[in-house]
Design an enzyme around this catalytic site. Structure first.
Site, short mmCIF file in Angstrom:
data_model
loop_
_atom_site.label_atom_id
_atom_site.label_comp_id
_atom_site.label_asym_id
_atom_site.label_seq_id
_atom_site.Cartn_x
_atom_site.Cartn_y
_atom_site.Cartn_z
N PRO A 168 -5.81 -6.64 1.80
CG PRO A 168 -6.49 -6.69 -0.59
CD PRO A 168 -5.36 -6.37 0.48
CB CYS A 178 3.31 -3.76 -3.89
SG CYS A 178 2.21 -2.71 -2.93
#
Length: 335
Positions: free
Chosen positions: A143, A266
């Site tokens: 993002p 992640c």
């Protein structure tokens, strides 16, 4: 809305339901890969009330009042150790107490003062060590938090932010508009190319490349509200290492000889982390691992790292009062 109302609204949002399908899947895999360590990591990942959030200040919209507020609420500057790379212009605040500072809404024509993120998300940027004037590619940029962090650190000669996914690409553009002033945005390239093809389209154009790859987002997946979608994700998960490897191969082609690459995810998954990097190192003779031991040592008070990793890689494990991660990163150099 008052600050306390915003805080209460945020607390309500943190009361999520755990997706049992995903938890069962992780339980099998991570018990095997992490052993007893998984139990304490699972306790943090499944209990959002103990999550912490870091606040990355935006140097393009400075606020002394905000810094005073943060200090009054118990926040302190992150990254206290003597890191190999830590520009004074990168300001990030954290605190041991769980909880989330209220987010700022996007307003056209007005820059936000801060970006909320997991503090471990900044480690790939610190490992990349971008310097003024360097040409930089953020291959999977949405993002946009890591792109924003790069621009807090240095003024790249050319900064190329790429995001293939249509929805995420729009999200990336909005993030840039919220944090970066117009004159600087016009010096950047924001593209929607297939990252697997960028190496052939733009060979040896960049000094630094960040590959924050699409991955099993462990923290988010555990709270999938749609069981069908969660089941499908777990089936498609097997295909991610192949995509990640192809993105890395492309990134190496886009990198100039002597340039550095940082790969990050992640997820805790070995298949998407060490296995992908080992495959690349074994199949590309022009790539060398870069030791990150000094960086790990400097960050050892604020982050918990999995032991037994190779010197060119780090895996941040969430634990109580240091609930950062999961975040895997590996650093490579093209020769």
């Amino acid at each position: 809305m008052t600050f306390s109302q915003l805080e209460n609204k945020t607390k309500w949002k943190l009361q999520k339901q755990i997706c049992k399908v995903v938890l069962d899947h992780f339980e099998k895999q991570y018990t095997t890969e992490l052993g007893d360590t998984w139990t304490s990591v699972r306790d943090v990942l499944t209990y959002p009330s103990c999550w912490q959030y870091a606040i990355l200040l935006n140097k393009f919209s400075p606020s002394a009042e905000l810094e005073d507020t943060l200090c009054a609420k118990g926040y302190h500057p992150a990254f206290q150790g003597s890191l190999p790379y830590l520009p004074a212009s990168l300001k990030c605040y954290i605190r041991r107490i769980p909880g989330r500072f209220p987010a700022q809404k996007h307003q056209a024509g007005k820059l936000k003062e801060y970006y909320l993120l997991n503090a471990a998300s900044l480690l790939p940027v610190l490992a990349l060590e971008v310097k003024d004037g360097e040409d930089v590619l953020d291959l999977c940029a949405a993002p946009g938090g890591k792109s924003v962090a790069v621009l807090q650190c240095a003024w790249p000669g050319h900064f190329h932010c790429n995001e293939y996914d249509d929805l995420r690409s729009r999200w990336l553009k909005q993030t840039m508009e919220s944090f970066i002033p117009d004159p600087l945005i016009h010096l950047m390239t924001i593209s929607k190319l297939d990252g697997r093809q960028i190496g052939d389209l733009k060979p040896e154009l960049y000094d630094k490349v960040l590959v924050d790859a699409p991955c099993s987002n462990d923290r988010s997946w555990l709270f999938s509200s749609d069981i069908q979608q969660a089941t499908l994700r777990l089936i498609q998960r097997k295909e991610l290492p192949s995509l990640q490897f192809q993105l890395l191969r492309s990134a190496i082609k886009a990198l100039r000889p002597g340039g550095s690459l940082v790969y990050s995810t992640c997820t805790l998954s070995k298949a998407e982390n060490s296995d992908v990097i080992n495959l690349l190192l074994n199949s590309c003779s022009n790539v060398m691992p870069v030791d990150m031991g000094e960086m790990a040592k400097a960050l050892s008070q604020e982050f918990t790292f999995l032991g037994g990793m190779q010197q060119h890689e780090l895996l941040v494990l969430p634990e109580k009062e240091k609930a950062w991660g999961p975040m895997y990163l590996a650093k490579l150099k093209k020769v």
